[in-house]
Design an enzyme around this catalytic site. Structure first.
Site, PDB file in Angstrom:
ATOM      1  CB  SER B  45     110.488 -37.126 -38.474  1.00  0.00           C
ATOM      2  OG  SER B  45     110.827 -38.278 -37.723  1.00  0.00           O
ATOM      3  CD  GLU B  46     114.363 -41.179 -41.176  1.00  0.00           C
ATOM      4  OE1 GLU B  46     114.384 -39.969 -40.849  1.00  0.00           O
ATOM      5  OE2 GLU B  46     115.239 -41.993 -40.831  1.00  0.00           O
ATOM      6  CG  ASN B  47     108.582 -41.308 -38.174  1.00  0.00           C
ATOM      7  OD1 ASN B  47     109.276 -40.312 -38.318  1.00  0.00           O
ATOM      8  ND2 ASN B  47     107.824 -41.467 -37.110  1.00  0.00           N
TER       9      ASN B  47
END
Lengths: 217, 216
Positions: B45-47
């Site tokens: 998840s890129e966050n």
């Protein structure tokens, strides 16, 4: 040196027209009480560097809705229609930057680098006006560092010296922004005694933090 | 079957044991529901984490844990959290095996447009430009047309997300590989004729000599 200050004392550090980095990702890990403080003092003409402009009623989006922002440098505005509206009306300047490029530009500023080379954005509007450099036959864009007058970040646990630990996905842009601004204020979920965060678990070392606020859970 | 579910089910079949996978917002997120229990796929998840689990039920919500769409999710055993610089080192550095994204347009040269419609909709690129450039395999998952208009074009006319990075296009009508020679139709959905899919595609489709029925 006592870094813990009251929200009233934050006010003295705020100026119209300043450039702020504000941590968080879609309002997760965003320092909400510091945003309340910016709203209460109605600080104007801000340039804000942030991952996204949150939502109209949550996160950084509230500053946009309150018309305190002159320019925003960000990767995503889609969850806050007010940002798009102000942009289309010419009230707000929006500079869109790929997320990985934005964080690395901030990291470069904090790490003393003159910039970095990325393949992201080649062949798109992002490359316009930027120098291209070929390394081993592959083309990269030269992206430059970006810094701020002040970074407002959110920590889950902050010790009284200013060491910061972030819980789960609240980390995001916060520790990198803490390296790239003249003044860093961390809003703590919880303020703890020194050594209560084990030294090996410190994410942002205390030397980056100037002031600590919050701590009320 | 709902076309979106058909697409998500077919995309899930592309994933292999041990793959690190980033699923975009919207339909790509549905892919997670259809991954075979026989394999382990690590969702990024890129966050800022790997080991993303399903959407949180009401009693599982943790205020400090959201996905890249801001939705409360869970994390799996063995998950790891990190900052955004590490997240994009993972993404740009080629450590993500597969990224699955939606598209407004995709074309014969593997160009992708999915981040803005000038004058109409400007959400921003978020992490999409980095994901498409950095992931080893780029899968576009989308409905074949938008309100009857073709989305698979000879050449994208919307601002690009990246040039020549798309590997595979999966729609409710079929599976198309981007090759040096053009778009190769490899699978076709059971209720779709060749004529249907050709008429719904502006780009030229090369029909594979071993065209298979689409499995999902």
């Amino acid at each position: 040196m006592d870094k813990i200050i009251s929200m009233e004392n934050v006010t003295a550090h705020l100026k119209d027209g300043m450039t702020l980095m504000i941590g968080g990702f879609l309002a997760n890990g965003t320092p909400d009480e510091l945003i309340d403080c910016l709203i209460k003092n109605n600080v104007k003409d801000l340039t804000i560097i942030c991952n996204d402009t949150g939502f109209p009623d949550r996160g950084i989006g509230r500053l946009v809705v309150n018309k305190q922002v002159k320019k925003v440098i960000t990767s995503h505005i889609g969850t806050n229609p007010e940002t798009g509206r102000q942009m289309n009306e010419g009230e707000l300047e929006v500079l869109l930057v790929p997320q990985g490029t934005l964080i690395e530009r901030i990291r470069s500023a904090g790490a003393g680098l003159g910039g970095f080379l990325t393949p992201t954005g080649i062949g798109t509007v992002v490359e316009e006006g930027k120098e291209k450099i070929v390394i081993d036959g592959k083309t990269y864009l030269l992206e430059l560092p970006i810094k701020a007058d002040m970074a407002l970040i959110k920590g889950s646990r902050v010790d009284k010296k200013g060491n910061v630990w972030y819980n789960k996905s609240t980390r995001n842009f916060n520790p990198i922004m803490a390296t790239a601004a003249d003044v860093v204020i961390v809003e703590a979920d919880e303020i703890v005694e020194v050594d209560e965060i084990e030294a090996s678990n410190v994410v942002t070392p205390s030397i980056f933090v100037d002031y600590i606020v919050g701590g009320r859970g | 079957m709902d076309p979106r579910e058909r697409i998500a089910r077919r995309v899930a079949k592309e994933l292999k044991n041990g793959d690190v996978v980033n699923l975009g917002i919207g339909m790509p997120t549905m892919v997670a529901n259809f991954i075979s229990e026989d394999i382990e796929v690590i969702l990024q998840s890129e966050n800022g984490f790997i080991g993303m689990g399903p959407i949180a039920e009401k009693d599982q919500i943790d205020k400090d844990l959201v996905n890249a769409g801001g939705v409360h999710v869970t994390s799996k055993k063995g998950a790891a959290f990190f900052d955004s610089a590490m997240s994009f080192a993972i993404i740009r550095g080629g450590h993500v095996d597969v990224t699955v994204l939606g598209a407004l347009q995709v074309d014969e040269n593997g160009n992708l447009a999915n981040w803005m419609i000038p004058g109409k909709l400007v959400p921003g690129m978020g992490g999409a430009m980095d994901l498409v450039v950095g992931a080893k395999k780029v899968i576009v998952s989308m409905e074949h047309t938008a309100k009857g208009k073709a989305k698979i074009l000879k050449s994208c006319n919307l601002p690009l997300t990246a040039k020549g990075e798309v590997d595979l296009i999966i729609t409710e009508m079929g599976v198309i590989e981007v090759t040096d020679g053009g778009l190769l139709l490899k699978e076709i959905a059971p209720n779709i004729s060749l004529e249907d899919i050709i008429n719904s595609t502006e780009a030229k489709l090369i029909i594979s000599p071993i065209l298979k029925p689409m499995e999902y």
